[in-house]
Design a protein around this motif. Sequence first.
Motif, PDB file in Angstrom:
ATOM      1  N   UNK A 205       0.927  -1.369  -0.125  1.00  0.00           N
ATOM      2  CA  UNK A 205       0.204  -0.089  -0.572  1.00  0.00           C
ATOM      3  C   UNK A 205       0.725   1.323   0.520  1.00  0.00           C
ATOM      4  N   UNK A 206       1.842   1.570  -0.579  1.00  0.00           N
ATOM      5  CA  UNK A 206       2.978   2.636  -1.306  1.00  0.00           C
ATOM      6  C   UNK A 206       2.813   3.024  -2.348  1.00  0.00           C
ATOM      7  N   UNK A 207       1.934   4.250  -2.745  1.00  0.00           N
ATOM      8  CA  UNK A 207       2.302   5.128  -4.110  1.00  0.00           C
ATOM      9  C   UNK A 207       3.461   6.150  -3.443  1.00  0.00           C
ATOM     10  N   UNK A 208       4.558   6.086  -4.442  1.00  0.00           N
ATOM     11  CA  UNK A 208       5.434   5.694  -5.212  1.00  0.00           C
ATOM     12  C   UNK A 208       5.855   4.170  -4.680  1.00  0.00           C
ATOM     13  N   UNK A 209       6.050   3.326  -5.016  1.00  0.00           N
ATOM     14  CA  UNK A 209       6.137   1.706  -4.147  1.00  0.00           C
ATOM     15  C   UNK A 209       7.726   2.195  -4.059  1.00  0.00           C
ATOM     16  N   UNK A 210       7.684   1.607  -2.186  1.00  0.00           N
ATOM     17  CA  UNK A 210       8.922   1.617  -1.444  1.00  0.00           C
ATOM     18  C   UNK A 210       9.369   0.318  -0.571  1.00  0.00           C
ATOM     19  N   UNK A 211      10.692   0.044  -1.197  1.00  0.00           N
ATOM     20  CA  UNK A 211      10.908  -1.432  -0.597  1.00  0.00           C
ATOM     21  C   UNK A 211      11.626  -1.078   1.078  1.00  0.00           C
ATOM     22  N   UNK A 212      11.803  -2.128   1.466  1.00  0.00           N
ATOM     23  CA  UNK A 212      12.834  -2.395   2.958  1.00  0.00           C
ATOM     24  C   UNK A 212      13.713  -3.022   2.894  1.00  0.00           C
ATOM     25  N   UNK A 213      13.863  -3.597   3.559  1.00  0.00           N
ATOM     26  CA  UNK A 213      15.738  -4.486   3.650  1.00  0.00           C
ATOM     27  C   UNK A 213      15.360  -5.226   4.749  1.00  0.00           C
ATOM     28  N   UNK A 214      15.364  -6.270   5.242  1.00  0.00           N
ATOM     29  CA  UNK A 214      16.252  -7.466   6.270  1.00  0.00           C
ATOM     30  C   UNK A 214      16.898  -8.297   6.169  1.00  0.00           C
ATOM     31  N   UNK A 215      17.931  -9.095   7.044  1.00  0.00           N
ATOM     32  CA  UNK A 215      18.807  -9.759   7.075  1.00  0.00           C
ATOM     33  C   UNK A 215      17.976 -10.732   6.063  1.00  0.00           C
ATOM     34  N   UNK A 216      18.403 -11.830   5.543  1.00  0.00           N
ATOM     35  CA  UNK A 216      18.243 -12.618   4.911  1.00  0.00           C
ATOM     36  C   UNK A 216      19.003 -14.176   5.764  1.00  0.00           C
ATOM     37  N   UNK A 217      18.279 -15.183   4.933  1.00  0.00           N
ATOM     38  CA  UNK A 217      18.617 -16.513   6.076  1.00  0.00           C
ATOM     39  C   UNK A 217      19.880 -17.065   5.825  1.00  0.00           C
TER      40      UNK A 217
END
Length: 262
Positions: A205-217
Amino acid sequence: MSQRKKSVSASQNKTQRRSQASLNEDEEASFSQVSSSQVQRARENFTSDQIDRKVAEVVQFILIKDQKKMPIRRADIVKHVIKDYKLLYTDIINRVCRTFEQVFGLKLVETDPKNHIYILINKLDPIQGEPVSMRSVNPKKGLLFVILSVIFMKGGVIKENLVWNSLKKLRVDPGEKHDEFGDVKKVVTDEFVRQKYLEYVKIPHTEPVEYEFRWGLRSEKEVSKLKMLEFVGELFEQDPQSWTQQFREASTVDSSSQRTSS
């Protein structure tokens, strides 16, 4: 693309997914239906030298696949290496795991028990007296370590613009070609994500589209949060315990990891 082409493409994708699911089910069934008597007969059919060679082949296959830090599928190991030794898969993979731990200081970890996907992680402890500051690592690992540090210190999930702003402070601009890393944004959002060091997730539900980072496996399995906190403390000339929440989490995670691996 016309509506008809879209419909055909969607239908093909569904067919491929069903086909892959069916293959996975067939593969799982073939493993679960193996009896102890079948395994025993298979052990008698091969000499110890033959099994030794097969273990070495599997080790080599996994090392080659891991050079790009890509996940390793059980189905690929069986198809390309194990072949006629399939009934001895468990025996062979157990010996492969021991070889990685005893000879290479690596651990073969099954990250997806449903689809049987593995990754190799580094279990070697740092050399005694080696500084925590990561000066000895290659540049990309240094870049990754900085990003993981920012994510960890900010509670485990951060918007991508905070990552880019943090890198800019280090004179690494994701919008410019870097001498060491090339396309920085591609390295971070593509290479590190494919290697399972980072997760790059669209925020709903973000406009413009936003992204977030997390630690990977892979980071969760391979990186010591306590060592990372020591690194941050070294940078800011502070006692790691001054970050109470992060120190508590790092201590809990690391002690739990030690119990699991012992």
